[in-house]
Motif scaffolding. Structure first.
Motif, mmCIF file in Angstrom:
data_model
loop_
_atom_site.group_PDB
_atom_site.id
_atom_site.type_symbol
_atom_site.label_atom_id
_atom_site.label_comp_id
_atom_site.label_asym_id
_atom_site.label_seq_id
_atom_site.Cartn_x
_atom_site.Cartn_y
_atom_site.Cartn_z
ATOM 1 N N PRO A 150 -8.635 -3.084 14.926
ATOM 2 C CA PRO A 150 -9.132 -1.669 15.303
ATOM 3 C C PRO A 150 -8.692 -1.055 16.658
ATOM 4 O O PRO A 150 -8.876 0.040 16.923
ATOM 5 N N TYR A 151 -8.474 -1.803 17.416
ATOM 6 C CA TYR A 151 -8.061 -1.430 18.996
ATOM 7 C C TYR A 151 -6.873 -0.353 18.962
ATOM 8 O O TYR A 151 -5.817 -0.839 18.229
ATOM 9 N N GLN A 152 -7.141 0.474 19.620
ATOM 10 C CA GLN A 152 -6.179 1.442 19.771
ATOM 11 C C GLN A 152 -4.776 1.084 19.958
ATOM 12 O O GLN A 152 -3.573 1.702 19.275
ATOM 13 N N ARG A 153 -4.396 0.260 20.795
ATOM 14 C CA ARG A 153 -3.029 -0.229 21.254
ATOM 15 C C ARG A 153 -2.292 -0.917 20.271
ATOM 16 O O ARG A 153 -1.123 -0.688 19.704
ATOM 17 N N ALA A 154 -3.165 -1.482 19.267
ATOM 18 C CA ALA A 154 -2.577 -2.165 17.913
ATOM 19 C C ALA A 154 -2.256 -1.266 16.841
ATOM 20 O O ALA A 154 -1.274 -1.189 16.476
ATOM 21 N N MET A 155 -3.350 -0.089 16.472
ATOM 22 C CA MET A 155 -3.054 0.857 15.855
ATOM 23 C C MET A 155 -1.701 1.649 16.076
ATOM 24 O O MET A 155 -0.831 1.929 15.283
ATOM 25 N N LEU A 156 -1.392 2.025 17.372
ATOM 26 C CA LEU A 156 -0.473 3.128 17.742
ATOM 27 C C LEU A 156 0.782 2.149 17.791
ATOM 28 O O LEU A 156 1.870 2.870 17.525
ATOM 29 N N THR A 157 0.689 0.732 17.822
ATOM 30 C CA THR A 157 2.204 0.119 17.818
ATOM 31 C C THR A 157 2.636 0.070 16.315
ATOM 32 O O THR A 157 3.805 0.170 16.195
ATOM 33 N N VAL A 158 1.718 -0.077 15.231
ATOM 34 C CA VAL A 158 2.182 -0.059 13.942
ATOM 35 C C VAL A 158 2.372 1.383 13.184
ATOM 36 O O VAL A 158 2.945 1.529 12.100
ATOM 37 N N GLU A 159 1.667 2.268 13.878
ATOM 38 C CA GLU A 159 1.415 3.622 13.430
ATOM 39 C C GLU A 159 3.081 4.188 12.995
ATOM 40 O O GLU A 159 3.171 4.637 11.886
ATOM 41 N N PRO A 160 4.065 4.341 13.885
ATOM 42 C CA PRO A 160 5.428 4.844 13.333
ATOM 43 C C PRO A 160 6.106 3.962 12.204
ATOM 44 O O PRO A 160 6.758 4.660 11.518
ATOM 45 N N LEU A 161 5.857 2.727 12.146
ATOM 46 C CA LEU A 161 6.311 2.178 10.985
ATOM 47 C C LEU A 161 5.601 2.455 9.602
ATOM 48 O O LEU A 161 6.028 2.716 8.549
ATOM 49 N N ALA A 162 4.288 2.542 9.830
ATOM 50 C CA ALA A 162 3.407 3.050 8.580
ATOM 51 C C ALA A 162 3.792 4.366 7.970
ATOM 52 O O ALA A 162 4.089 4.595 6.887
ATOM 53 N N GLN A 163 4.151 5.223 9.099
ATOM 54 C CA GLN A 163 4.377 6.525 8.692
ATOM 55 C C GLN A 163 5.948 6.461 8.111
ATOM 56 O O GLN A 163 6.113 7.352 7.004
ATOM 57 N N LEU A 164 6.686 5.862 8.618
ATOM 58 C CA LEU A 164 8.171 5.697 7.951
ATOM 59 C C LEU A 164 7.849 5.254 6.651
ATOM 60 O O LEU A 164 8.769 5.630 5.744
ATOM 61 N N CYS A 165 7.095 4.092 6.326
ATOM 62 C CA CYS A 165 6.951 3.765 4.902
ATOM 63 C C CYS A 165 6.054 4.506 4.020
ATOM 64 O O CYS A 165 5.823 4.190 3.095
ATOM 65 N N GLY A 166 5.165 5.493 4.791
ATOM 66 C CA GLY A 166 4.467 6.581 3.744
ATOM 67 C C GLY A 166 3.191 5.865 3.231
ATOM 68 O O GLY A 166 2.687 5.878 2.260
ATOM 69 N N GLN A 167 2.745 4.846 4.492
ATOM 70 C CA GLN A 167 1.843 4.095 4.279
ATOM 71 C C GLN A 167 0.544 4.300 5.067
ATOM 72 O O GLN A 167 0.819 4.746 6.195
ATOM 73 N N GLN A 168 -0.818 3.987 5.007
ATOM 74 C CA GLN A 168 -2.101 4.129 5.580
ATOM 75 C C GLN A 168 -2.017 2.685 5.959
ATOM 76 O O GLN A 168 -1.703 1.790 5.521
ATOM 77 N N ILE A 169 -2.761 2.676 7.416
ATOM 78 C CA ILE A 169 -3.236 1.623 8.165
ATOM 79 C C ILE A 169 -4.588 1.396 7.720
ATOM 80 O O ILE A 169 -5.580 2.107 7.999
ATOM 81 N N ILE A 170 -4.797 0.050 7.412
ATOM 82 C CA ILE A 170 -6.307 -0.475 7.080
ATOM 83 C C ILE A 170 -6.945 -0.899 8.355
ATOM 84 O O ILE A 170 -6.254 -2.020 8.669
ATOM 85 N N PRO A 171 -7.541 -0.465 9.242
ATOM 86 C CA PRO A 171 -8.275 -1.206 10.042
ATOM 87 C C PRO A 171 -9.251 -2.277 9.900
ATOM 88 O O PRO A 171 -9.941 -1.877 9.051
ATOM 89 N N LEU A 172 -9.191 -3.412 10.589
ATOM 90 C CA LEU A 172 -10.144 -4.516 10.155
ATOM 91 C C LEU A 172 -10.442 -5.196 11.339
ATOM 92 O O LEU A 172 -9.748 -5.547 12.196
ATOM 93 N N GLU A 173 -11.912 -5.099 11.437
ATOM 94 C CA GLU A 173 -12.436 -5.446 12.602
ATOM 95 C C GLU A 173 -12.390 -6.976 12.850
ATOM 96 O O GLU A 173 -12.162 -7.316 13.989
ATOM 97 N N ALA A 174 -12.217 -7.838 11.875
ATOM 98 C CA ALA A 174 -12.073 -9.171 12.110
ATOM 99 C C ALA A 174 -10.655 -9.372 12.668
ATOM 100 O O ALA A 174 -10.296 -10.731 13.246
ATOM 101 N N LEU A 175 -9.730 -8.601 12.787
ATOM 102 C CA LEU A 175 -8.310 -8.638 13.559
ATOM 103 C C LEU A 175 -8.333 -8.364 14.870
ATOM 104 O O LEU A 175 -7.376 -8.352 15.373
ATOM 105 N N LYS A 176 -9.524 -7.992 15.619
ATOM 106 C CA LYS A 176 -9.426 -7.555 16.781
ATOM 107 C C LYS A 176 -9.187 -8.620 17.654
ATOM 108 O O LYS A 176 -9.182 -10.017 17.209
ATOM 109 N N GLU A 177 -8.808 -8.431 18.917
ATOM 110 C CA GLU A 177 -8.535 -9.307 19.827
ATOM 111 C C GLU A 177 -9.726 -10.306 20.282
ATOM 112 O O GLU A 177 -10.735 -9.948 19.863
#
Length: 190
Positions: A52-79
Protein backbone atom coordinates in the motif's frame (compact mmCIF):
# COMPACT_ATOMS: atom_id res chain seq x y z
CA UNK A 1 0.46 -25.55 -14.74
CA UNK A 2 2.83 -22.66 -14.06
CA UNK A 3 2.12 -19.60 -11.97
CA UNK A 4 4.31 -16.56 -12.61
CA UNK A 5 4.82 -13.87 -10.00
CA UNK A 6 6.36 -10.64 -11.27
CA UNK A 7 8.04 -8.86 -8.37
CA UNK A 8 8.33 -5.19 -9.31
CA UNK A 9 10.51 -3.26 -6.89
CA UNK A 10 9.56 0.40 -6.69
CA UNK A 11 11.49 3.10 -8.53
CA UNK A 12 13.58 5.87 -7.04
CA UNK A 13 11.79 7.65 -4.22
CA UNK A 14 12.69 10.86 -2.38
CA UNK A 15 13.42 10.37 1.30
CA UNK A 16 12.93 14.04 2.11
CA UNK A 17 9.14 14.15 1.83
CA UNK A 18 6.31 12.40 3.61
CA UNK A 19 6.90 9.18 5.48
CA UNK A 20 7.47 5.56 4.51
CA UNK A 21 3.83 5.13 3.57
CA UNK A 22 3.33 8.36 1.60
CA UNK A 23 6.56 9.16 -0.19
CA UNK A 24 6.18 8.93 -3.94
CA UNK A 25 8.61 8.69 -6.86
CA UNK A 26 11.27 11.01 -8.21
CA UNK A 27 11.10 12.10 -11.86
CA UNK A 28 13.46 9.22 -12.66
CA UNK A 29 11.22 6.85 -10.71
CA UNK A 30 8.19 7.98 -12.72
CA UNK A 31 10.03 7.49 -16.01
CA UNK A 32 11.20 4.04 -14.90
CA UNK A 33 7.62 3.07 -13.96
CA UNK A 34 6.63 3.79 -17.57
CA UNK A 35 9.64 1.81 -18.78
CA UNK A 36 8.58 -1.10 -16.55
CA UNK A 37 5.11 -0.99 -18.11
CA UNK A 38 6.58 -1.18 -21.61
CA UNK A 39 8.85 -4.06 -20.56
CA UNK A 40 6.04 -6.18 -19.13
CA UNK A 41 2.99 -5.22 -21.20
CA UNK A 42 3.17 -8.38 -23.37
CA UNK A 43 3.58 -10.77 -20.42
CA UNK A 44 -0.16 -11.36 -20.08
CA UNK A 45 -0.41 -10.21 -16.47
CA UNK A 46 -4.05 -10.21 -15.32
CA UNK A 47 -3.74 -9.73 -11.55
CA UNK A 48 -2.06 -6.84 -9.73
CA UNK A 49 -1.23 -6.64 -6.04
CA UNK A 50 0.91 -4.04 -4.34
CA UNK A 51 2.27 -2.85 -1.08
CA UNK A 52 0.00 0.00 0.00
CA UNK A 53 3.02 2.32 0.12
CA UNK A 54 2.69 5.07 -2.46
CA UNK A 55 6.03 4.44 -4.22
CA UNK A 56 5.16 0.78 -4.87
CA UNK A 57 1.64 1.59 -6.10
CA UNK A 58 2.94 4.33 -8.42
CA UNK A 59 5.54 1.99 -9.92
CA UNK A 60 2.99 -0.67 -10.97
CA UNK A 61 0.21 1.75 -11.88
CA UNK A 62 1.26 2.39 -15.53
CA UNK A 63 1.43 -1.37 -16.19
CA UNK A 64 -1.93 -2.03 -14.53
CA UNK A 65 -3.47 0.72 -16.65
CA UNK A 66 -1.97 -0.72 -19.86
CA UNK A 67 -3.42 -4.10 -18.93
CA UNK A 68 -6.80 -2.63 -17.99
CA UNK A 69 -6.58 -3.96 -14.44
CA UNK A 70 -7.04 -2.57 -10.93
CA UNK A 71 -4.32 -2.80 -8.28
CA UNK A 72 -5.23 -4.58 -5.06
CA UNK A 73 -3.31 -2.95 -2.19
CA UNK A 74 -2.36 -5.51 0.44
CA UNK A 75 -1.10 -4.32 3.82
CA UNK A 76 0.84 -7.55 4.36
CA UNK A 77 3.06 -6.64 1.37
CA UNK A 78 4.34 -3.41 2.93
CA UNK A 79 8.06 -2.90 3.43
CA UNK A 80 9.74 -4.19 6.55
CA UNK A 81 8.92 -1.68 9.27
CA UNK A 82 12.20 -0.23 10.48
CA UNK A 83 10.83 2.44 12.84
CA UNK A 84 7.44 3.06 14.40
CA UNK A 85 4.99 5.61 13.03
CA UNK A 86 6.06 5.05 9.40
CA UNK A 87 9.18 7.15 10.09
CA UNK A 88 11.91 7.11 7.45
CA UNK A 89 15.19 5.51 8.51
CA UNK A 90 18.07 7.80 7.43
CA UNK A 91 20.10 6.53 4.45
CA UNK A 92 23.29 6.16 6.46
CA UNK A 93 21.49 3.78 8.85
CA UNK A 94 19.57 1.66 6.35
CA UNK A 95 22.14 -0.88 5.15
CA UNK A 96 23.97 -1.35 8.47
CA UNK A 97 20.57 -2.06 10.04
CA UNK A 98 19.49 -4.36 7.22
CA UNK A 99 22.78 -6.26 7.31
CA UNK A 100 22.35 -6.86 11.03
CA UNK A 101 18.74 -7.95 10.48
CA UNK A 102 19.88 -10.58 7.97
CA UNK A 103 22.54 -11.80 10.44
CA UNK A 104 20.15 -11.69 13.40
CA UNK A 105 16.60 -12.34 12.12
CA UNK A 106 15.03 -11.52 15.51
CA UNK A 107 16.76 -8.11 15.79
CA UNK A 108 14.57 -5.01 15.44
CA UNK A 109 15.00 -1.31 16.07
CA UNK A 110 12.70 0.28 18.67
CA UNK A 111 9.19 0.40 17.21
CA UNK A 112 10.19 -1.71 14.20
CA UNK A 113 9.73 -5.33 13.24
CA UNK A 114 12.32 -8.06 12.96
CA UNK A 115 13.17 -9.81 9.73
CA UNK A 116 11.59 -12.98 11.13
CA UNK A 117 8.29 -11.19 11.76
CA UNK A 118 8.38 -9.44 8.37
CA UNK A 119 9.12 -12.72 6.59
CA UNK A 120 6.20 -14.49 8.26
CA UNK A 121 3.85 -11.67 7.20
CA UNK A 122 5.15 -11.50 3.63
CA UNK A 123 5.21 -15.25 3.04
CA UNK A 124 1.64 -15.64 4.30
CA UNK A 125 0.60 -12.99 1.77
CA UNK A 126 2.51 -14.66 -1.06
CA UNK A 127 1.04 -18.06 -0.21
CA UNK A 128 -2.46 -16.60 -0.28
CA UNK A 129 -1.82 -14.99 -3.66
CA UNK A 130 -0.43 -18.24 -5.09
CA UNK A 131 -3.45 -20.21 -3.86
CA UNK A 132 -5.97 -17.66 -5.13
CA UNK A 133 -4.40 -17.28 -8.58
CA UNK A 134 -2.85 -20.64 -9.47
CA UNK A 135 -1.85 -20.86 -13.12
CA UNK A 136 -1.98 -17.10 -13.65
CA UNK A 137 0.48 -14.24 -14.14
CA UNK A 138 0.50 -11.89 -11.17
CA UNK A 139 2.36 -8.62 -10.65
CA UNK A 140 3.31 -7.51 -7.15
CA UNK A 141 4.45 -3.95 -6.48
CA UNK A 142 7.07 -4.42 -3.81
CA UNK A 143 10.16 -3.29 -1.91
CA UNK A 144 13.74 -4.54 -1.82
CA UNK A 145 13.52 -6.29 1.54
CA UNK A 146 10.18 -7.90 0.72
CA UNK A 147 11.50 -9.11 -2.64
CA UNK A 148 14.61 -10.58 -0.99
CA UNK A 149 12.51 -12.27 1.71
CA UNK A 150 10.16 -13.87 -0.81
CA UNK A 151 12.89 -15.08 -3.14
CA UNK A 152 15.23 -16.03 -0.28
CA UNK A 153 12.54 -18.25 1.21
CA UNK A 154 12.94 -20.55 -1.80
CA UNK A 155 16.62 -20.03 -2.63
CA UNK A 156 19.27 -18.92 -0.13
CA UNK A 157 21.21 -17.05 -2.84
CA UNK A 158 18.66 -14.26 -2.48
CA UNK A 159 20.11 -12.78 0.69
CA UNK A 160 21.56 -9.49 1.94
CA UNK A 161 24.24 -9.48 -0.78
CA UNK A 162 21.58 -10.02 -3.44
CA UNK A 163 19.55 -7.14 -2.00
CA UNK A 164 22.56 -4.82 -2.21
CA UNK A 165 22.91 -5.61 -5.94
CA UNK A 166 19.29 -4.86 -6.83
CA UNK A 167 18.24 -1.60 -8.45
CA UNK A 168 15.31 0.77 -8.11
CA UNK A 169 13.24 -0.30 -9.90
CA UNK A 170 13.96 -3.96 -10.46
CA UNK A 171 11.86 -6.80 -11.85
CA UNK A 172 12.12 -10.51 -11.15
CA UNK A 173 9.81 -13.26 -12.36
CA UNK A 174 9.33 -16.17 -9.96
CA UNK A 175 7.92 -19.31 -11.58
CA UNK A 176 6.02 -21.99 -9.69
CA UNK A 177 4.93 -25.37 -11.06
CA UNK A 178 1.96 -26.24 -8.91
CA UNK A 179 3.12 -25.15 -5.49
CA UNK A 180 6.82 -25.79 -6.20
CA UNK A 181 9.18 -22.90 -6.88
CA UNK A 182 11.15 -23.68 -10.05
CA UNK A 183 13.14 -20.55 -10.92
CA UNK A 184 13.62 -16.82 -10.67
CA UNK A 185 14.75 -14.66 -13.57
CA UNK A 186 15.69 -11.01 -13.63
CA UNK A 187 13.79 -9.14 -16.34
CA UNK A 188 14.90 -5.57 -15.62
CA UNK A 189 17.96 -4.26 -17.47
CA UNK A 190 19.35 -1.19 -15.67
Amino acid sequence: MNTNIYLIRHGQSPKNEGNERTRGLTDTGIADADRTARLLREEGIKVFYSSPYQRAMLTVEPLAQLCGQQIIPLEALKETVFLGGDAILPDEEVYPTVERMFREPDYALAGGESLAVAKERVMAALQGILEAHAGQRIAIGTHGMVMALMMGHYDSRYDYHFLRKTSKPDVYRMTFHGDQFTEAARLWIP
